[in-house]
Design a protein around this motif. Structure first.
Motif, short mmCIF file in Angstrom:
data_model
loop_
_atom_site.label_atom_id
_atom_site.label_comp_id
_atom_site.label_asym_id
_atom_site.label_seq_id
_atom_site.Cartn_x
_atom_site.Cartn_y
_atom_site.Cartn_z
N TRP A 58 27.32 -2.78 -21.57
CA TRP A 58 27.30 -4.14 -22.10
C TRP A 58 28.07 -4.17 -23.41
CZ3 TRP A 58 24.85 -7.76 -19.06
CH2 TRP A 58 23.95 -7.29 -18.10
N LEU A 79 28.85 -7.25 -26.64
CA LEU A 79 28.83 -8.63 -27.10
C LEU A 79 30.21 -9.26 -27.07
CD1 LEU A 79 25.88 -8.16 -28.05
CD2 LEU A 79 26.46 -9.48 -30.09
N HIS A 137 29.96 -5.57 -19.84
CA HIS A 137 29.72 -6.95 -19.46
C HIS A 137 29.30 -7.76 -20.69
CE1 HIS A 137 30.00 -5.47 -15.44
NE2 HIS A 137 28.88 -4.78 -15.51
N VAL A 170 27.38 -9.99 -23.23
CA VAL A 170 25.97 -10.32 -23.46
C VAL A 170 25.94 -11.65 -24.20
CG1 VAL A 170 23.79 -9.61 -24.49
CG2 VAL A 170 25.38 -7.89 -23.63
N ARG A 171 25.30 -12.64 -23.60
CA ARG A 171 25.27 -13.97 -24.20
C ARG A 171 23.84 -14.48 -24.32
NH1 ARG A 171 29.03 -14.43 -20.04
NH2 ARG A 171 31.23 -14.45 -20.67
N LEU A 191 21.96 -13.93 -20.85
CA LEU A 191 21.39 -12.70 -20.31
C LEU A 191 19.98 -12.93 -19.78
CD1 LEU A 191 21.61 -9.57 -19.99
CD2 LEU A 191 20.57 -9.41 -22.26
N LEU A 237 18.23 -6.21 -16.96
CA LEU A 237 18.11 -4.99 -17.73
C LEU A 237 17.03 -4.07 -17.17
CD1 LEU A 237 18.24 -6.35 -21.41
CD2 LEU A 237 20.13 -5.51 -20.01
N ASN A 256 20.83 0.98 -19.88
CA ASN A 256 21.75 -0.06 -20.36
C ASN A 256 22.30 0.36 -21.71
OD1 ASN A 256 21.15 -2.46 -18.34
ND2 ASN A 256 19.17 -1.56 -18.90
N LEU A 309 24.72 -0.54 -24.81
CA LEU A 309 25.45 -1.60 -25.51
C LEU A 309 26.52 -0.97 -26.40
CD1 LEU A 309 25.66 -4.64 -26.41
CD2 LEU A 309 24.15 -3.99 -28.31
N LEU A 364 16.56 -9.60 -28.69
CA LEU A 364 16.29 -8.98 -27.39
C LEU A 364 14.86 -8.46 -27.33
CD1 LEU A 364 17.38 -8.15 -24.65
CD2 LEU A 364 18.25 -6.05 -25.69
N TYR A 385 28.14 -12.13 -14.98
CA TYR A 385 28.29 -12.30 -16.42
C TYR A 385 29.72 -12.30 -16.93
CZ TYR A 385 23.25 -11.54 -16.71
OH TYR A 385 21.89 -11.65 -16.57
#
Length: 525
Positions: free
Chosen positions: A114, A116, A122, A124-125, A220, A225, A237, A239, A258, A424
């Motif tokens: 992931w 941002l 991917h 992350v929103r 998200l 997750l 996962n 980030l 999160l 995503y």
């Protein structure tokens, strides 16, 4: 291929639960029992002493149990979880023999990347509404007065039923608040143009930091997750945070959001045989730097209560005193790597770290902390009844994955296999506050009647056209003005429409489910 998490209770299937081996010495070993994995933990130590390896050991262990994990990769080396380790050389073989790991073999872990910024994983929103004014104000570094104006703007959006999804929505609402400041101030309290301008400048800075890519849709979903692969291993996962870490406010706020979403959405489950998810918070000091007493109190509450939701939280930082004492006391599982006592502050940190362990008569903890080699640690985990075991000095075990970074090609291959990419990777922009307010502004700017357009506001028709006042029966023009209004006066239809919209908006606004981070800052979804 991934599948939604299905908790496997191995004890009911006749197979004993496997502990997560942390490390060994000549006399004993230290392992983490899965039933205490949700009692949280701490990994501490100076740079280069092996914190990342300890984190990878725990993440691999939880993954093998079927427990999904989430961790931030601040340096890029944790991405190695996605690739198998190289075949052992002589040095590694000697270490494996010392650790008595006869069944060790290179193995990749199931990983989803992931980011941002959407570059190394991917996107992350989250929506502006989900973030809510308290945490958004923290990201924007607003003072109390500006924070109050932000609260008013969110309240106004709720009452009107306007969705706040991305930064353009919030900007449009701030412009609307400026244009209608007198009316809004009369209802909610004074809002000044200076405060709104300060928020707008902060939004510009956030956009320059890349925050505009974080806010939007598709947002998200936590279920993505909390997954397992087809073999039953928990997904790790990862980030990508090498750029995000340069924006500490955005980094800490995102991870705090999160964690709060997990707290809000997961049901109470009590004590399980193993956690439902484990959350690693690297560079933990960024969360607590400049945090208000109220925020610290709420973080403490969430850390304490999220255990009953089946979530384990592990903080990683250089010094244990980076984490406030009230929160440090909630962290039952501890891995302490070497600290260097070069300064008075370092010496104080060494003493504080030593005092947090259960005493081992055979070990001088204060002296040992400064003499630990790379890959060695002082470790203590919870035993029967949740009682911390005496601290042990151990050689940390070796993960089966690669220790280090991966290539761009390897990352692209892993990312291409992810089943959540199609969900995503492509942003969505549906109608929300920005579009609604833009449409209202366009409608307000358009001339109200053909007569106004024909006369250009001065009663004169353009060349070749007949003025509206002489083009047809006067009665029709009068009725049109009564129903639809003129450029200076509202008509009956517009008046009734606005009244109905306000009524419906007020009722709908009270029902909008907006995540205001109740887990962290006291709101409700």
């Amino acid at each position: 291929m991934l599948r939604p998490l299905v908790t496997i209770t191995r004890s009911t299937q006749g197979t004993p639960m496997t502990d997560i081996l942390i490390g060994r010495n000549d006399d004993t070993s230290v392992s983490l029992e899965p039933r205490y994995g949700n009692r949280h933990g701490m990994i501490a130590g100076a740079t280069g002493t092996g914190k990342s390896v300890s984190l990878m050991v725990l993440a691999e262990g939880f993954s093998r149990l079927g427990v999904p994990c989430f961790l931030a990769d601040a340096k890029g080396d944790l991405a190695g979880l996605a690739m198998p380790a190289a075949e052992p050389g002589d040095k590694l073989k000697a270490r494996l023999a010392k650790l008595r790991l006869g069944d060790w073999k290179p193995q990749a872990d199931p990983v989803v990347f992931w980011d941002l910024y959407g570059k190394l994983g991917h996107p992350v929103r989250a929506t502006i509404s989900e973030m809510g004014p308290p945490l958004l104000g923290r990201v924007l570094q607003l003072n109390d007065t500006q924070q109050g104006v932000l609260e008013v703007v969110f309240k106004l959006a709720d009452e009107q039923g306007w969705l706040l999804l991305d930064l353009p929505d919030l900007r449009a609402l701030l412009v609307y608040a400026t244009e209608n400041a007198k009316e809004i101030s009369g209802r909610y309290g004074l809002i000044s143009s200076a405060s709104i301008a300060a928020i707008q400048r902060a939004l510009l800075q956030l956009e320059n930091d890349g925050g505009d890519q974080f806010f939007g849709e598709p947002a998200l979903e936590l279920t993505d997750l909390m997954r397992q692969d087809m073999s039953g291993r928990g997904i790790i996962n990862v980030l990508a945070a090498d750029q995000l870490i340069l924006k500490p406010r955005l980094y800490s706020t995102f991870l705090l959001w999160l964690l709060s979403e997990l707290f809000e959405q997961l049901p109470e489950v009590g004590d399980l045989d193993q956690p439902k998810m484990v959350f690693f918070f690297d560079e933990a000091h960024l969360l607590f730097d400049d945090a208000s007493p109220a925020l610290l109190q709420r973080v403490e509450q969430v850390v304490r209560l999220i255990r009953s939701k089946g979530v384990g939280v592990y903080f990683c930082s250089q010094n244990p005193d980076d984490v406030p004492g009230v929160i440090l006391g909630q962290l039952g599982n501890r891995i302490q790597h070497a600290l260097r006592a070069f300064t008075p502050r370092d010496q104080k940190a060494v003493k504080a770290a030593a005092e947090t362990f259960v005493v081992n008569p055979k070990l001088d903890v204060t002296a040992a902390i400064t003499k630990l080699g790379v890959g060695e640690a002082l470790a203590s985990t919870l035993g029967d009844g949740g009682v911390p075991a005496p601290v042990q000095q151990v050689l940390v075990t070796t993960p089966c994955c690669r220790i280090g970074a991966i290539t761009d090609a390897e990352r692209a291959t892993i990312r291409s296999r992810s089943p959540v990419g199609a969900k995503y990777d492509t942003p969505i922009n549906r109608e929300s506050a920005a579009e609604i307010l833009a449409a209202r502004a366009d409608a307000k700017a358009a001339p109200a009647t053909p007569a106004a357009r024909a006369g250009n506001g001065r009663g004169k028709a353009p060349s070749g056209e007949v003025p509206a006042t002489t083009a047809g029966p006067a009665w029709g023009g009068v009725m049109h003005d009564v129903l639809f209004g003129t450029g200076r006066r509202q008509g009956m239809v517009e008046t009734m429409g606005k009244q109905a919209a306000r009524t419906m908006g007020s009722q709908l606004g009270r029902q909008i489910l907006r995540g205001v981070l109740g887990g962290i800052l006291g709101g409700k979804r």
